[in-house]
Design a protein around this motif. Structure first.
Motif, PDB file in Angstrom:
ATOM      1  N   ALA A 234       0.646  -1.269   0.102  1.00 15.06           N
ATOM      2  CA  ALA A 234       0.017   0.218  -0.095  1.00 15.06           C
ATOM      3  C   ALA A 234       0.674   1.595   0.007  1.00 15.06           C
ATOM      4  O   ALA A 234       2.386   1.088   0.512  1.00 15.06           O
ATOM      5  CB  ALA A 234      -0.840   0.321   1.511  1.00 15.06           C
ATOM      6  N   LEU A 235       0.574   2.258  -0.980  1.00 14.66           N
ATOM      7  CA  LEU A 235       0.840   3.346  -0.731  1.00 14.66           C
ATOM      8  C   LEU A 235      -0.110   4.918  -0.286  1.00 14.66           C
ATOM      9  O   LEU A 235      -1.200   4.229  -0.523  1.00 14.66           O
ATOM     10  CB  LEU A 235       0.985   3.443  -2.304  1.00 14.66           C
ATOM     11  CG  LEU A 235       2.084   3.330  -2.737  1.00 14.66           C
ATOM     12  CD1 LEU A 235       1.822   3.520  -4.088  1.00 14.66           C
ATOM     13  CD2 LEU A 235       3.562   4.142  -2.114  1.00 14.66           C
TER      14      LEU A 235
ATOM     15  N   LYS B 290     -16.997   1.462   7.340  1.00 15.87           N
ATOM     16  CA  LYS B 290     -16.006   2.698   7.499  1.00 15.87           C
ATOM     17  C   LYS B 290     -14.978   3.096   6.116  1.00 15.87           C
ATOM     18  O   LYS B 290     -15.174   3.692   5.453  1.00 15.87           O
ATOM     19  CB  LYS B 290     -15.959   2.874   8.796  1.00 15.87           C
ATOM     20  CG  LYS B 290     -16.698   4.060  10.139  1.00 15.87           C
ATOM     21  CD  LYS B 290     -15.305   4.214  10.434  1.00 15.87           C
ATOM     22  CE  LYS B 290     -16.615   3.851  12.044  1.00 15.87           C
ATOM     23  NZ  LYS B 290     -15.672   4.324  13.284  1.00 15.87           N
ATOM     24  N   VAL B 291     -14.415   2.007   6.093  1.00 18.95           N
ATOM     25  CA  VAL B 291     -13.577   1.694   5.200  1.00 18.95           C
ATOM     26  C   VAL B 291     -13.654   1.807   3.807  1.00 18.95           C
ATOM     27  O   VAL B 291     -13.771   2.142   2.880  1.00 18.95           O
ATOM     28  CB  VAL B 291     -12.304   0.794   5.479  1.00 18.95           C
ATOM     29  CG1 VAL B 291     -11.359   0.304   4.222  1.00 18.95           C
ATOM     30  CG2 VAL B 291     -10.848   1.410   6.161  1.00 18.95           C
ATOM     31  N   GLY B 292     -14.904   0.922   3.320  1.00 12.23           N
ATOM     32  CA  GLY B 292     -15.766   0.343   2.733  1.00 12.23           C
ATOM     33  C   GLY B 292     -16.278   1.998   2.012  1.00 12.23           C
ATOM     34  O   GLY B 292     -16.350   2.035   0.385  1.00 12.23           O
TER      35      GLY B 292
ATOM     36  N   THR C 266      -4.682  -3.624   7.038  1.00  8.40           N
ATOM     37  CA  THR C 266      -3.143  -2.796   7.176  1.00  8.40           C
ATOM     38  C   THR C 266      -3.436  -2.084   5.800  1.00  8.40           C
ATOM     39  O   THR C 266      -2.865  -0.363   6.071  1.00  8.40           O
ATOM     40  CB  THR C 266      -1.586  -3.523   7.466  1.00  8.40           C
ATOM     41  OG1 THR C 266      -2.153  -4.732   6.304  1.00  8.40           O
ATOM     42  CG2 THR C 266      -1.608  -3.927   7.910  1.00  8.40           C
ATOM     43  N   GLU C 267      -3.481  -2.440   4.566  1.00 10.77           N
ATOM     44  CA  GLU C 267      -3.591  -1.652   4.018  1.00 10.77           C
ATOM     45  C   GLU C 267      -4.580   0.078   3.309  1.00 10.77           C
ATOM     46  O   GLU C 267      -4.268   0.926   3.729  1.00 10.77           O
ATOM     47  CB  GLU C 267      -3.606  -2.580   2.161  1.00 10.77           C
ATOM     48  CG  GLU C 267      -2.525  -3.201   1.836  1.00 10.77           C
ATOM     49  CD  GLU C 267      -2.969  -4.458   0.941  1.00 10.77           C
ATOM     50  OE1 GLU C 267      -2.417  -4.982   1.209  1.00 10.77           O
ATOM     51  OE2 GLU C 267      -4.364  -5.057   1.210  1.00 10.77           O
ATOM     52  N   ALA C 268      -5.397  -1.209   3.912  1.00  7.28           N
ATOM     53  CA  ALA C 268      -6.879  -0.372   4.107  1.00  7.28           C
ATOM     54  C   ALA C 268      -6.943   0.863   5.538  1.00  7.28           C
ATOM     55  O   ALA C 268      -6.848   2.273   4.680  1.00  7.28           O
ATOM     56  CB  ALA C 268      -7.962  -1.109   4.956  1.00  7.28           C
ATOM     57  N   GLU C 269      -5.662   0.937   6.069  1.00  4.70           N
ATOM     58  CA  GLU C 269      -5.789   1.617   7.375  1.00  4.70           C
ATOM     59  C   GLU C 269      -4.516   3.079   6.640  1.00  4.70           C
ATOM     60  O   GLU C 269      -4.311   4.378   6.861  1.00  4.70           O
ATOM     61  CB  GLU C 269      -5.108   1.225   8.446  1.00  4.70           C
ATOM     62  CG  GLU C 269      -4.440   2.330   9.887  1.00  4.70           C
ATOM     63  CD  GLU C 269      -3.766   1.737  10.782  1.00  4.70           C
ATOM     64  OE1 GLU C 269      -3.696   2.450  11.079  1.00  4.70           O
ATOM     65  OE2 GLU C 269      -3.958   0.594  11.119  1.00  4.70           O
TER      66      GLU C 269
ATOM     67  N   THR D  87     -10.848  -7.573   2.877  1.00  3.30           N
ATOM     68  CA  THR D  87      -9.666  -9.134   3.927  1.00  3.30           C
ATOM     69  C   THR D  87      -8.964  -8.934   4.892  1.00  3.30           C
ATOM     70  O   THR D  87      -8.900  -7.916   5.109  1.00  3.30           O
ATOM     71  CB  THR D  87      -9.049  -9.685   2.576  1.00  3.30           C
ATOM     72  OG1 THR D  87      -7.639  -9.264   2.948  1.00  3.30           O
ATOM     73  CG2 THR D  87      -9.184  -9.780   1.101  1.00  3.30           C
ATOM     74  N   LEU D  88     -10.084 -10.130   5.624  1.00  2.00           N
ATOM     75  CA  LEU D  88     -10.345  -9.619   7.516  1.00  2.00           C
ATOM     76  C   LEU D  88      -9.290 -10.694   7.948  1.00  2.00           C
ATOM     77  O   LEU D  88      -9.482 -11.412   8.664  1.00  2.00           O
ATOM     78  CB  LEU D  88     -11.407  -9.455   7.596  1.00  2.00           C
ATOM     79  CG  LEU D  88     -12.268  -8.415   7.571  1.00  2.00           C
ATOM     80  CD1 LEU D  88     -13.274  -8.298   7.262  1.00  2.00           C
ATOM     81  CD2 LEU D  88     -11.721  -7.266   7.970  1.00  2.00           C
TER      82      LEU D  88
END
Length: 236
Positions: free
Chosen positions: A152-153, A190-192, A172-175, A206-207
């Protein structure tokens, strides 16, 4: 390499196992697709070295088209050196090598296969601009795009969202992308929603052991898809 504990700076320790395996996010997804029965082609670059030669062989063994697997003398095949201790903690050094030499010319050469595909899958283990161009080419031809923003960037080009039919990231990428730590399903939701607002059509977070959370423009009510319980051999 497997060791009982990780070495301290300047220290040499004895490990108990060493092995070399094939990997790379794109190649892993490619092999998985081929094994599931999809006609698959990989667009990538490896070095003109023993790792690169083995790589091409391995892809062929898995029934993947290697017509657009370029071999270059300008860089070595990308590698990740991983040391794992008995607790499963690791230290990793990634050297992208030839991956970063995949360029727009290579995409042009592969344009026919990109534009006639049913699905084009991209990641970030090559130059982000090249991944984005591949998504744009696919989109322009009405091909479904699946983007996996890994590694992730924080400053991901906003066009990645608008050019992804399916945007699939882990916790982690979502964060990194949204600033929202994902500890439960509500956080994933929320992320979605945030990623949908940025222009994605469908978001999958993915979780790990908890499976995944899916939300889309068409189905704004989030759906949790649980995962079957397995004993993980190696999470990487």
């Amino acid at each position: 390499s497997l060791t009982t504990r990780l070495p301290r700076p300047g220290e040499t320790i004895l490990g108990h196992k060493f092995f070399i395996g094939f990997g790379g996010k794109g190649a892993n997804q490619c092999v998985q697709s081929a094994r599931l029965g999809a006609k698959t082609s990989l667009i990538c670059k490896v070095g003109k070295d023993s790792f690169g030669n083995d790589y091409v062989e391995n892809l062929k063994k898995n029934g993947i088209s290697t017509a657009f697997v370029g071999q270059t003398t300008d860089a070595a095949t990308g590698t990740a050196s991983i040391i794992v201790n008995s607790e499963g903690q690791n230290v990793i050094v990634i050297v992208p090598g030839a991956n970063l030499l995949l360029n727009f010319e290579d995409l042009k050469r592969a344009s026919d296969i990109i534009c006639k595909a049913k699905v084009v899958v991209c990641q970030l283990e090559i130059s982000p601009a090249v991944s984005l161009e591949a998504l744009k080419m696919a989109r322009a031809s009405g091909v479904k795009t699946l983007f996996n923003p890994a590694p992730a960037l924080a400053d991901l080009d906003p066009q990645f969202y608008t050019h992804s039919d399916i945007f699939c990231c882990n916790e982690t990428e979502a964060e990194i992308l949204t600033g929202i730590p994902v500890g439960n399903l509500e956080d994933a939701e929320k992320v979605g929603r945030m990623l949908l607002e940025r222009g994605c059509k469908l978001v999958i977070v993915t979780l790990g052991a908890e499976g995944c959370m899916m939300i889309s423009v068409e189905e704004p009510i989030p759906k949790h898809v649980p995962a079957g319980k397995v004993r993980a051999v190696d999470t990487t």
